[in-house]
Design a protein around this motif. Structure first.
Motif, PDB file in Angstrom:
ATOM      1  N   SER A 339       5.825 -28.727  23.693  1.00  0.00           N
ATOM      2  CA  SER A 339       5.811 -28.361  25.122  1.00  0.00           C
ATOM      3  C   SER A 339       5.530 -26.872  25.262  1.00  0.00           C
ATOM      4  N   ARG A 342       3.450 -22.740  30.998  1.00  0.00           N
ATOM      5  CA  ARG A 342       2.194 -22.033  31.294  1.00  0.00           C
ATOM      6  C   ARG A 342       2.304 -21.077  32.490  1.00  0.00           C
ATOM      7  N   TYR A 345       3.145 -24.257  35.626  1.00  0.00           N
ATOM      8  CA  TYR A 345       3.464 -25.627  35.234  1.00  0.00           C
ATOM      9  C   TYR A 345       3.878 -25.692  33.769  1.00  0.00           C
ATOM     10  N   SER A 347       3.573 -28.112  30.304  1.00  0.00           N
ATOM     11  CA  SER A 347       2.869 -29.225  29.656  1.00  0.00           C
ATOM     12  C   SER A 347       3.743 -29.813  28.557  1.00  0.00           C
ATOM     13  N   MET A 349       3.495 -32.518  25.516  1.00  0.00           N
ATOM     14  CA  MET A 349       2.544 -33.321  24.735  1.00  0.00           C
ATOM     15  C   MET A 349       3.299 -34.115  23.666  1.00  0.00           C
ATOM     16  N   THR A 371      -0.458 -36.746  28.058  1.00  0.00           N
ATOM     17  CA  THR A 371       0.237 -35.494  28.389  1.00  0.00           C
ATOM     18  C   THR A 371       0.940 -35.614  29.747  1.00  0.00           C
ATOM     19  N   SER A 372       2.182 -35.141  29.794  1.00  0.00           N
ATOM     20  CA  SER A 372       2.920 -35.065  31.063  1.00  0.00           C
ATOM     21  C   SER A 372       2.922 -33.602  31.525  1.00  0.00           C
ATOM     22  N   THR A 373       2.760 -33.399  32.828  1.00  0.00           N
ATOM     23  CA  THR A 373       2.745 -32.043  33.381  1.00  0.00           C
ATOM     24  C   THR A 373       3.756 -31.939  34.514  1.00  0.00           C
ATOM     25  N   HIS A 375       4.813 -29.739  37.563  1.00  0.00           N
ATOM     26  CA  HIS A 375       4.224 -28.717  38.435  1.00  0.00           C
ATOM     27  C   HIS A 375       5.295 -28.015  39.285  1.00  0.00           C
ATOM     28  N   GLN A 386       0.881 -37.490  35.061  1.00  0.00           N
ATOM     29  CA  GLN A 386       0.463 -37.933  33.729  1.00  0.00           C
ATOM     30  C   GLN A 386      -1.065 -37.939  33.716  1.00  0.00           C
TER      31      GLN A 386
END
Length: 598
Positions: A339, A342, A345, A347, A349, A371-373, A375, A386
Motif C-alpha cells: 500500500s 499518494r 488517495y 492505493s 495492491m 487494486t483498491s483505491t 479517495h 476498485q
C-alpha cells in the motif's frame, strides 16, 4: 426469459414526472439568472459611467463600493444556478437508486412466494408419504416417483435443494422407523438447531482525530510501517477480512455441481467479484495481524467448509489462507498487501494468486485481485473504488475469463463500479458475456452468435455478440439494520470477532487491543496496541540476535506453524500452503505449540 421483474410503469412515470417538473423549474431559474446577468451588466455599465464623472472623492468611493456589490450579486446568482443544476443531477441519480431499491424488494417478494410454494409442496409430499408408508412396496415406489416429478417441476428455481437427497425414501420394511427417516431426509442429515450467532456489535464511538496531522509525514511510505492509532481501524484483523471472501461460498457449492466447465467459470467469476461487495462502505483499515496470528472460520456444520488463515510474514505483511469444503472444492491463497499513500488517495495492491480446485472434475482455477483505491484521504468524505483487470484461467481446460473493473469517472455515463467480462474456451471463442457491478450483482448472458461490427473509436473493429436474456449469477445481501453505526459490517462480518470456545491461542478473536476497540474503549485499545507491537519487536530482535550467533551454521529464521513454503507447479511461484494439523489440534484441544503473541 429475463430474471428480473421490471419496475412498474406507474412508478417509472411518477419518477419521470417529478424529474420533468424539476427540469421546468430549473429552466425558470435559468431565465431568471439570464435576466439578473443582463440587468446586472447594465447596472455595472451605469456605475462605471458614474465613476467616470467628476464627483467629489467621497461620492466616487461610494459608487465604487456599489459596483463591487453588484459584481458580488452576479457571482452569487451564478453560484445559485450551478447549485440548482447539481441538485437536479443528484435527483436523477437518486431516482435510479429508488428504482433499484424497488426492484430489489419486488424480487425478494417473488422469491419468498416461490419458496413458500415449494415448502407447501414438500409438506404435502411428507403428509402423503406418512399416510402411504405402511402399505405395499409398489405403492411406496409409485409415491416416490410422483414426489420426484413434483420436485423436478421447480428444481431450477431452488438451487439450494439440488444437493439434497430425494425427500421420500420410505419402503414397507422401514415402516417402524419412517418418522426419523423422513426427518433426516428432509435436510439430508438429522435436523439440529443451527447455532445462533450475534447480529450486532457496540455502536462505533464518535471520536474525532485529525488525519492530516498523522498522514502529512507519510507520503510515499509503506502504510504497514506507519504506527496508526485504532481510530482509523475497524474491529477486525486483515485475516478476518480475508476470510470474508467466503461470504458467497454458495456460488462455489453451486459451481461444484456444474457439468459444464464454462458455466462453472461464470460462477467462479461471480465469486471473484463478490469478494469486493463488502468494501463499498468499508473505508476503515483492518488491524495488521501480528506475526503468527491465526484466524479460523469453522462453518462445517452450517455450510460444509473450514477456513484457516495465518500471518506468515510481517514485512512485507503476508497472510496464507486455506479453505476446504465438503461440498466439492478447496481454495487457497497467499496475499501480500502493498500500500502506498499518494497524498489525495491511498492505493492498496494485493499481490499473490488465488487457487480454486474442484474435487470431482479436477478443474483448477487461478486469478489475482485488483487494486483498491481509497479517495479523499485529506479532505471530504472517504470513498473506495476498485479498478483493473482480472484474468481467471482454468488450467485443466485452458478456458479463460477476462474481467474488467472500470475506475470511477465523474464524466462517464456508465453506471459506477461497473464490471464486464467475457468467458472463452481454449481456442479463444467467446461463450458468455458477464456484466454487473462489484457492489450489487453479476449476470451472465449466453452468446448465440458473434459477428464483426463497425469500427470503434480508435479504428479497431468491434465484435458484436447476440445473446440470450441475462441470468442472475450473484446478488449482494442487504446490510443489517443499523450497519452505518457498526462500521458498515455485513451479517457475516458481525459474527467474525465473536468469541468461540476451543479456538487456537493465536486467534484474532483473542487479540486484546482489537477486543477493547470493538467494546468502544479506544484509549485503552491504543495503549494495548503499543504494548503488543513492542512485544513483537522484542521477539524479532531476539530472533535476529540468534541468527547472528549462529554465524555459519544453518539458521532457518521464522517458520509459520500451520503453513510451509512450496513451489507451485502451475504459477511457478514459491508460496505458503497449508501443511495440515490445525483441525486435529483443535479436536485434541492441544495448543501447546502456539507462540505467545498476545
Amino acid at each position: 426469459m429475463n430474471t428480473h421483474e421490471p419496475t412498474s410503469q406507474s412508478d417509472r412515470s411518477e419518477i419521470q414526472g417529478t424529474l420533468k417538473i424539476l427540469v421546468s423549474k430549473l429552466d425558470d431559474l435559468s431565465t431568471c439568472n439570464d435576466l439578473i446577468a443582463k440587468h446586472g451588466a447594465a447596472l455595472q455599465r451605469s456605475l462605471s459611467e458614474l465613476e467616470g464623472l467628476k464627483v467629489p472623492v467621497e461620492g466616487g468611493e461610494k459608487i465604487k463600493a456599489v459596483n463591487e456589490r453588484a459584481t458580488l450579486f452576479r457571482i452569487t446568482s451564478n453560484a445559485m444556478i450551478n447549485a440548482c443544476r447539481d441538485f437536479l443531477d443528484l435527483a436523477e441519480t437518486h431516482s435510479r437508486r429508488w428504482q433499484r431499491a424497488l426492484q430489489y424488494e419486488r424480487e425478494q417478494r417473488t422469491h419468498l412466494e416461490e419458496t413458500i410454494e415449494q415448502l407447501a409442496k414438500q409438506h404435502n409430499s411428507l403428509e402423503r408419504a406418512w399416510r402411504e408408508a405402511p402399505t405395499l412396496v409398489s405403492r411406496s415406489e409409485r409415491s416416490r416417483k410422483e414426489e420426484a416429478s413434483d420436485e423436478d417441476e421447480d428444481t431450477e428455481y431452488f438451487d439450494a435443494m439440488e444437493d439434497s437427497p430425494a425427500f421420500i425414501t420410505v419402503t414397507a420394511s422401514e415402516n417402524t422407523q419412517h418418522r426419523s427417516v423422513l426427518l433426516r431426509d428432509l435436510c439430508g442429515k438429522e435436523l439440529q438447531p443451527r447455532r445462533q450467532r450475534r447480529t450486532h456489535i457496540p455502536d462505533k464511538p464518535n471520536y474525532s482525530l485529525n488525519l492530516w496531522s498523522i498522514m502529512k509525514n507519510c507520503i510515499g511510505k509503506e502504510l504497514s510501517k506507519i504506527p496508526m492509532p485504532v481510530n482509523f481501524n475497524e474491529p477486525l484483523s486483515m485475516l478476518q477480512r480475508l476470510s470474508e471472501d467466503l461470504e458467497y461460498h454458495e456460488l462455489l457449492d453451486k459451481a461444484a455441481r456444474c457439468d459444464s466447465s464454462l458455466e462453472q467459470m461464470c460462477l467462479v467469476a461471480a465469486f471473484s467479484v463478490s469478494s469486493y461487495s463488502t468494501t463499498v462502505h468499508r473505508t476503515a483499515k483492518p488491524f495488521n495481524p501480528l506475526l503468527g496470528e491465526t484466524y479460523e472460520l469453522d462453518r462445517l456444520e452450517e455450510f460444509g467448509y473450514r477456513s484457516l488463515c495465518e500471518q506468515v510474514s510481517h514485512h512485507p505483511p503476508a497472510a496464507a489462507h486455506h479453505v476446504i469444503s465438503q461440498r466439492g472444492w478447496t481454495l487457497w491463497q497467499e496475499i501480500t498487501i502493498a500500500s502506498k499513500f499518494r497524498g489525495k488517495y491511498l492505493s492498496i495492491m494485493p499481490l499473490g494468486a488465488i487457487h480454486l480446485h474442484f474435487h470431482a472434475s479436477g478443474n483448477h482455477y487461478v486469478w489475482r485481485k485488483v487494486t483498491s483505491t481509497v479517495h479523499n484521504i485529506i479532505v471530504g468524505k472517504l470513498w473506495i473504488d476498485q479498478s483493473g483487470d482480472i484474468e481467471i484461467v482454468n488450467h485443466r481446460t485452458k478456458e479463460t475469463c477476462q474481467l474488467k473493473f472500470s475506475p470511477y469517472s465523474y464524466f462517464s455515463r456508465d453506471v459506477p463500479r461497473k464490471v464486464t467480462g467475457v468467458v472463452a474456451d481454449s481456442g479463444g471463442q467467446a461463450h458468455y458475456i458477464l456484466s454487473g457491478t462489484w457492489d450489487e450483482k453479476m449476470e451472465s448472458s449466453k452468446i448465440v452468435q458473434s459477428s464483426r461490427g463497425g469500427s470503434g473509436s480508435e479504428g479497431k473493429q468491434k465484435t458484436v455478440y447476440q445473446t440470450l436474456s441475462p441470468k442472475l449469477l450473484w446478488k449482494k445481501y442487504p446490510l443489517p439494520e443499523n450497519a452505518e453505526n457498526m462500521y458498515y459490517f455485513s451479517a457475516l462480518a458481525l459474527t467474525l470477532n465473536e468469541l468461540e470456545e476451543g479456538i487456537g491461542l493465536t486467534d484474532s478473536r483473542l487479540r486484546p487491543d482489537q477486543r477493547l476497540m470493538e467494546d468502544g474503549r479506544w484509549d485503552e485499545a491504543n495503549s494495548e496496541k503499543q504494548r503488543l507491537e513492542e512485544k513483537q519487536r522484542a521477539v524479532r530482535r531476539r530472533r535476529e540476535a540468534e541468527a547472528s550467533d549462529a554465524l555459519d551454521e544453518e539458521y532457518e529464521g521464522y517458520q509459520p506453524l500451520w503453513f510451509h513454503q512450496r513451489r507451485d507447479s502451475i504459477t511457478g511461484e514459491t508460496n505458503f500452503v497449508y501443511k495440515g494439523g490445525y483441525w486435529e489440534s483443535k479436536d485434541r484441544q492441544d495448543w501447546s505449540m502456539c507462540p505467545d503473541i498476545f
